[in-house]
Enzyme design. Structure first.
Site, short mmCIF file in Angstrom:
data_model
loop_
_atom_site.label_atom_id
_atom_site.label_comp_id
_atom_site.label_asym_id
_atom_site.label_seq_id
_atom_site.Cartn_x
_atom_site.Cartn_y
_atom_site.Cartn_z
NE ARG A 1 -8.78 6.23 2.36
CZ ARG A 1 -7.49 6.56 2.27
NH1 ARG A 1 -7.15 7.80 1.97
NH2 ARG A 1 -6.56 5.67 2.48
CG HIS B 1 -3.50 -3.00 4.16
ND1 HIS B 1 -2.33 -2.55 4.67
CD2 HIS B 1 -3.99 -1.99 3.41
CE1 HIS B 1 -2.12 -1.30 4.27
NE2 HIS B 1 -3.11 -0.94 3.49
CB CYS C 1 -1.00 -0.02 1.15
SG CYS C 1 -2.40 1.05 0.85
N1 GLN Z 1 -1.81 7.01 2.22
C1 GLN Z 1 -1.96 6.18 1.05
C2 GLN Z 1 -3.30 6.37 0.37
O1 GLN Z 1 -4.28 6.69 1.00
C3 GLN Z 1 -1.72 4.71 1.41
C4 GLN Z 1 -2.73 4.18 2.40
C5 GLN Z 1 -2.38 2.84 2.96
O2 GLN Z 1 -1.21 2.48 3.10
N2 GLN Z 1 -3.42 2.11 3.34
O3 GLN Z 1 -3.40 6.17 -0.82
#
Ligand code: GLN
Length: 240
Positions: free
Chosen positions: A129, A195, A95
């Site tokens: 998101r 994850h 990620c």
């Molecule tokens: N901060 C990054 C995003 O939002 C990665 C997030 C994460 O590692 N879950 O894209």
């Protein structure tokens, strides 16, 4: 017996969604087989020795933590990471870590540098998101297998024309919610949005990484068939 030498990058900053569980699984899978396991860390301002690690790991992170990490990694670790990858060390980045493997992560008018181990770019685009369970089909030299995980990222990642994804999305969003790709794999360098943590949900992948890192073949362990059954049911639920 060989020893797996693991290096965590920025473990206190890049660890959301319990990504440290990935290290716990690598350790357990090694120790249950009588393999040695060593774990070191390198964080802000610290260098790394390219020959000293078989597997280099970086977890997910919040945008604000990624700012400091991105600049530090480009300044203090870029050359060593390239040298380690060139000699075949496994690099696994999840990620936020994955986003920093590429050329850049553009967020809110600010462009963070990546280390350029793979040809990809990540951008914040208008839109929600990308959050939810995700399953992909991947083949890191094992034949096609399911990788199951959970994704939560605002950045959208686009691979360059010669880059291969880690897998194809069976269910979920993947790199950008558009092209059906998830992650990246170039040689032993692997990036993914998944994850879970990733390796507790996919111990076959943990074993594969150990194989690639040490150049050995591993036998399966008792109980691994339970994971096969869980992945088969994920596949059925997705209708593939
Ligand atoms: N901060 C990054 C995003 O939002 C990665 C997030 C994460 O590692 N879950 O894209």
């Amino acid at each position: 017996m060989p020893t797996l030498r693991v290096l965590s990058l920025y473990p206190e900053l890049m660890n959301i969604y319990a990504d440290r569980g990935n290290i716990a699984v690598l350790r357990a899978r090694c120790e249950w087989r009588g393999l040695g396991f060593e774990h070191a860390a390198s964080s802000l301002g610290e260098s790394l020795e390219p020959d000293a690690h078989d597997l280099i790991y970086m977890g997910g992170g919040q945008d604000r933590d990624q700012v400091a990490v991105a600049h530090d990694m480009a300044q203090t670790k870029r050359d060593a990471l390239h040298a380690a990858a060139d000699r075949g060390a496994v690099v696994l980045a999840v990620c936020g870590g994955y986003q920093l493997l590429g050329h850049s992560y553009e967020m809110g008018g600010e462009e963070l540098p990546g280390v350029g181990l793979v040809d990809l770019r990540t951008v914040r685009e208008p839109g929600p998101r990308l959050i939810g369970n995700c399953a992909i089909e991947a083949d890191p030299g094992t034949g096609p297998r399911v990788i199951a995980g959970f994704e939560n990222h605002g950045g959208r990642t686009y691979l360059g024309p010669d880059e291969q994804p880690l897998g194809r999305v069976i269910s979920g969003q993947g790199n950008n919610g558009r092209d059906g790709f998830e992650g990246v794999q170039r040689g032993n360098v692997i990036g993914t949005y998944l994850h879970g943590p990733l390796l507790p949900k996919n111990v076959w992948l943990a074993d594969r990484l150990v194989e690639l890192a040490l150049g050995i073949e591993l036998e399966r362990l008792p109980g691994d068939e339970l994971e096969d059954a869980a992945h088969a049911s994920a596949r059925r639920a997705a209708g593939v």
